[in-house]
Motif scaffolding. Structure first.
Motif, PDB file in Angstrom:
ATOM      1  N   VAL A 165       0.920  -0.879  -0.128  1.00  0.00           N
ATOM      2  CA  VAL A 165      -0.137   0.119   0.064  1.00  0.00           C
ATOM      3  C   VAL A 165       0.812   1.157  -0.001  1.00  0.00           C
ATOM      4  N   GLY A 166       0.929   1.998  -1.020  1.00  0.00           N
ATOM      5  CA  GLY A 166       1.463   3.105  -1.114  1.00  0.00           C
ATOM      6  C   GLY A 166       2.966   3.096  -1.183  1.00  0.00           C
ATOM      7  N   GLY A 167       3.487   1.770  -1.438  1.00  0.00           N
ATOM      8  CA  GLY A 167       4.965   1.727  -1.183  1.00  0.00           C
ATOM      9  C   GLY A 167       5.507   1.622   0.138  1.00  0.00           C
ATOM     10  N   GLN A 168       4.636   1.721   1.208  1.00  0.00           N
ATOM     11  CA  GLN A 168       5.028   2.076   2.307  1.00  0.00           C
ATOM     12  C   GLN A 168       4.800   0.687   3.573  1.00  0.00           C
ATOM     13  N   ILE A 169       3.558  -0.073   3.433  1.00  0.00           N
ATOM     14  CA  ILE A 169       3.237  -1.141   4.237  1.00  0.00           C
ATOM     15  C   ILE A 169       2.631  -2.182   3.432  1.00  0.00           C
ATOM     16  N   ASP A 170       2.725  -3.492   3.835  1.00  0.00           N
ATOM     17  CA  ASP A 170       2.126  -4.679   3.263  1.00  0.00           C
ATOM     18  C   ASP A 170       1.031  -5.062   3.951  1.00  0.00           C
ATOM     19  N   LEU A 171      -0.160  -5.149   3.195  1.00  0.00           N
ATOM     20  CA  LEU A 171      -1.344  -5.527   4.070  1.00  0.00           C
ATOM     21  C   LEU A 171      -1.810  -6.750   3.539  1.00  0.00           C
ATOM     22  N   MET A 172      -2.193  -7.755   4.304  1.00  0.00           N
ATOM     23  CA  MET A 172      -2.896  -9.150   4.033  1.00  0.00           C
ATOM     24  C   MET A 172      -4.069  -8.871   3.324  1.00  0.00           C
ATOM     25  N   ASP A 173      -4.120  -9.459   1.978  1.00  0.00           N
ATOM     26  CA  ASP A 173      -5.026  -8.969   1.138  1.00  0.00           C
ATOM     27  C   ASP A 173      -6.511  -9.591   1.483  1.00  0.00           C
ATOM     28  N   THR A 174      -6.559 -10.372   2.519  1.00  0.00           N
ATOM     29  CA  THR A 174      -7.987 -10.769   3.137  1.00  0.00           C
ATOM     30  C   THR A 174      -8.043 -10.354   4.595  1.00  0.00           C
ATOM     31  N   PRO A 175      -9.292  -9.879   4.954  1.00  0.00           N
ATOM     32  CA  PRO A 175      -9.281  -9.157   6.217  1.00  0.00           C
ATOM     33  C   PRO A 175      -9.717 -10.390   7.228  1.00  0.00           C
ATOM     34  N   GLY A 176      -9.437 -10.366   8.553  1.00  0.00           N
ATOM     35  CA  GLY A 176     -10.117 -11.371   9.372  1.00  0.00           C
ATOM     36  C   GLY A 176     -11.373 -10.903   9.889  1.00  0.00           C
ATOM     37  N   ILE A 177     -12.122 -11.850   9.808  1.00  0.00           N
ATOM     38  CA  ILE A 177     -13.518 -11.799  10.156  1.00  0.00           C
ATOM     39  C   ILE A 177     -13.898 -12.398  11.461  1.00  0.00           C
ATOM     40  N   LEU A 178     -14.182 -11.446  12.477  1.00  0.00           N
ATOM     41  CA  LEU A 178     -14.415 -12.005  13.736  1.00  0.00           C
ATOM     42  C   LEU A 178     -15.960 -11.754  14.304  1.00  0.00           C
ATOM     43  N   TRP A 179     -16.371 -12.620  15.151  1.00  0.00           N
ATOM     44  CA  TRP A 179     -17.955 -12.399  15.674  1.00  0.00           C
ATOM     45  C   TRP A 179     -17.859 -10.970  16.543  1.00  0.00           C
ATOM     46  N   PRO A 180     -19.237 -10.526  16.325  1.00  0.00           N
ATOM     47  CA  PRO A 180     -19.671  -9.390  17.336  1.00  0.00           C
ATOM     48  C   PRO A 180     -20.117  -9.995  18.951  1.00  0.00           C
ATOM     49  N   LYS A 181     -20.258  -9.191  19.660  1.00  0.00           N
ATOM     50  CA  LYS A 181     -20.794  -9.595  20.848  1.00  0.00           C
ATOM     51  C   LYS A 181     -22.329 -10.167  21.055  1.00  0.00           C
ATOM     52  N   PHE A 182     -22.558 -11.240  21.682  1.00  0.00           N
ATOM     53  CA  PHE A 182     -23.864 -11.778  21.551  1.00  0.00           C
ATOM     54  C   PHE A 182     -24.582 -11.508  22.761  1.00  0.00           C
ATOM     55  N   ASP A 183     -24.063 -11.269  24.011  1.00  0.00           N
ATOM     56  CA  ASP A 183     -24.863 -11.697  25.458  1.00  0.00           C
ATOM     57  C   ASP A 183     -25.652 -10.579  25.650  1.00  0.00           C
ATOM     58  N   ASP A 184     -25.110  -9.189  25.574  1.00  0.00           N
ATOM     59  CA  ASP A 184     -25.733  -8.002  26.009  1.00  0.00           C
ATOM     60  C   ASP A 184     -26.870  -7.758  25.199  1.00  0.00           C
ATOM     61  N   PRO A 185     -28.451  -7.508  25.441  1.00  0.00           N
ATOM     62  CA  PRO A 185     -29.276  -7.350  24.604  1.00  0.00           C
ATOM     63  C   PRO A 185     -29.049  -5.839  24.189  1.00  0.00           C
ATOM     64  N   GLU A 186     -28.645  -5.051  24.789  1.00  0.00           N
ATOM     65  CA  GLU A 186     -28.433  -3.622  24.459  1.00  0.00           C
ATOM     66  C   GLU A 186     -27.551  -3.706  23.170  1.00  0.00           C
ATOM     67  N   VAL A 187     -26.510  -4.373  23.357  1.00  0.00           N
ATOM     68  CA  VAL A 187     -25.479  -4.619  22.509  1.00  0.00           C
ATOM     69  C   VAL A 187     -26.211  -4.766  20.981  1.00  0.00           C
ATOM     70  N   GLY A 188     -26.756  -5.971  21.427  1.00  0.00           N
ATOM     71  CA  GLY A 188     -27.989  -6.442  20.046  1.00  0.00           C
ATOM     72  C   GLY A 188     -28.624  -5.402  19.421  1.00  0.00           C
ATOM     73  N   PHE A 189     -29.260  -4.632  20.093  1.00  0.00           N
ATOM     74  CA  PHE A 189     -30.059  -3.281  19.826  1.00  0.00           C
ATOM     75  C   PHE A 189     -28.883  -2.605  18.696  1.00  0.00           C
ATOM     76  N   ARG A 190     -27.881  -2.281  19.424  1.00  0.00           N
ATOM     77  CA  ARG A 190     -27.152  -1.376  18.738  1.00  0.00           C
ATOM     78  C   ARG A 190     -26.515  -1.780  17.420  1.00  0.00           C
ATOM     79  N   LEU A 191     -26.315  -3.253  17.307  1.00  0.00           N
ATOM     80  CA  LEU A 191     -25.777  -3.863  16.222  1.00  0.00           C
ATOM     81  C   LEU A 191     -26.780  -3.916  14.950  1.00  0.00           C
ATOM     82  N   ALA A 192     -28.070  -4.127  15.693  1.00  0.00           N
ATOM     83  CA  ALA A 192     -29.173  -4.302  14.764  1.00  0.00           C
ATOM     84  C   ALA A 192     -29.638  -2.783  13.871  1.00  0.00           C
ATOM     85  N   VAL A 193     -29.632  -1.941  14.758  1.00  0.00           N
ATOM     86  CA  VAL A 193     -29.870  -0.742  14.334  1.00  0.00           C
ATOM     87  C   VAL A 193     -28.896  -0.154  13.246  1.00  0.00           C
TER      88      VAL A 193
END
Ligand SMILES: Nc1nc2c(ncn2[C@@H]2O[C@H](COP(=O)(O)OP(=O)(O)O)[C@@H](O)[C@H]2O)c(=O)[nH]1
Ligand SMILES: [Mg+2]
Length: 287
Positions: A165-193
């Motif tokens: 990237v820009g002759g400056q850094i080497d970026l892994m071409d595929t991103p790492g996908i991770l799971w969101p938080k599950f247990d808190d209903p308020e977090v669930g609301f914010r993720l949904a919205v």
């Protein structure tokens, strides 16, 4: 579009294993979060798994977030030993700052040439985040059309590609996908919205009703102005959707307000940013 990933314990274990493997290959990690929910959109174990490697938190979708709170969130992350930067990957704003930050965090890297000395090399990094945080948009913005694929390197997971990237850094071409938080209903609301969870797995009308109530409480002027409504003192979720539906002429056969249509409208307009810029997670106050 929200992704169709369903997280089961086996998938989570595999994602974590891959992250641990990939961490060995990089000098720094870029975690993409949604600037509207910088805490709710973080994977619960990322920070711990990354350990001592430098971590840059990229607050993406900052065009949709409250700019004052975005600054406070940046300060919060910096105060916890990370670096932080806000960007808008849709328009490419702020993205140019990422390479310099990664270089700064990772320090100078060299390749050993044995008795002939050492050669400088760009630092290696990877992008991680929960689905829909904007990882793909960010990579496209970073890489642009001038992407130089540098090919496989020794010690790299099979099939792993690096993009300079820009002759400056080497970026892994595929991103790492991770799971969101599950247990808190308020977090669930914010993720949904914010669109991080696909609509089939939550009650759209309940989520939009709760959003309407939140707006009525925290940003009543924006809600009133957008839908040209008056807000009574005692309001519930259905009542809020009713007022919006009535104002927009969303009426079912028989004359009742179509609160489902009002819910779809409110969620859509909120996500597009036409109601304004909002941040649902507040940074913990420093103490
Ligand atoms: N407004 C806004 N939308 C964004 C931004 N970055 C990504 N998006 C939107 O967010 C959605 C998910 O982006 P994507 O890169 O596919 O997320 P990924 O699942 O993390 O790869 C897409 O619909 C994009 O249009 C941003 O900075 N601002
Ligand atoms: Mg993607």
């Amino acid at each position: 579009m929200p992704t169709d990933i369903q997280w089961f314990p086996g998938h989570m274990a595999k994602a974590r294993r891959l992250l641990q493997e990939n961490l060995k290959l990089v000098d720094a990690v870029i975690e993409v979060v949604d600037a509207r929910i910088p805490s709710s959109s973080r994977n619960p174990m990322l920070e711990k798994t990354v350990g001592n490697k430098p971590l840059l938190v990229v607050l993406n979708k900052s065009d949709l977030a409250d700019p004052h709170l975005t600054v406070r969130w940046e300060e919060y992350f910096k105060g916890r030993g990370m670096d932080a930067l806000s960007v808008d990957s849709l328009r490419g704003i702020g993205v140019g700052g990422i390479t310099a930050r990664v270089k700064q965090m990772a320090g100078n890297k060299t390749i050993s040439l044995g008795s002939s000395g050492r050669l400088p090399r760009p630092p290696r990094c990877m992008i991680v985040g929960i689905p829909n945080a904007g990882k793909s948009f960010l990579i496209n913005r970073l890489v642009g059309k001038k992407a130089a694929r540098t090919g496989n390197k020794p010690g790299v997971t099979r099939g792993q590609q690096w993009i300079r990237v820009g002759g400056q850094i080497d970026l892994m071409d595929t991103p790492g996908i991770l799971w969101p938080k599950f247990d808190d209903p308020e977090v669930g609301f914010r993720l949904a919205v914010t669109g991080a969870i696909r609509e089939q797995v939550f009650d759209l009308e309940a989520v939009a009703g709760r959003l309407g109530l939140w707006l009525a409480e925290v940003y009543p002027e924006k809600l009133k102005a957008r839908y040209r409504i008056e807000l009574p003192h005692h309001l519930d979720a259905e009542g809020t959707l009713g007022l919006i539906g009535q104002s927009r002429g969303l009426i079912q056969q028989g004359g009742r307000v179509d609160t489902y249509k009002a819910a779809v409208l409110l969620l859509k307009e909120f996500r597009e940013g036409v109601l304004g810029r909002f941040t649902l997670d507040l940074p913990p106050s420093p103490d």
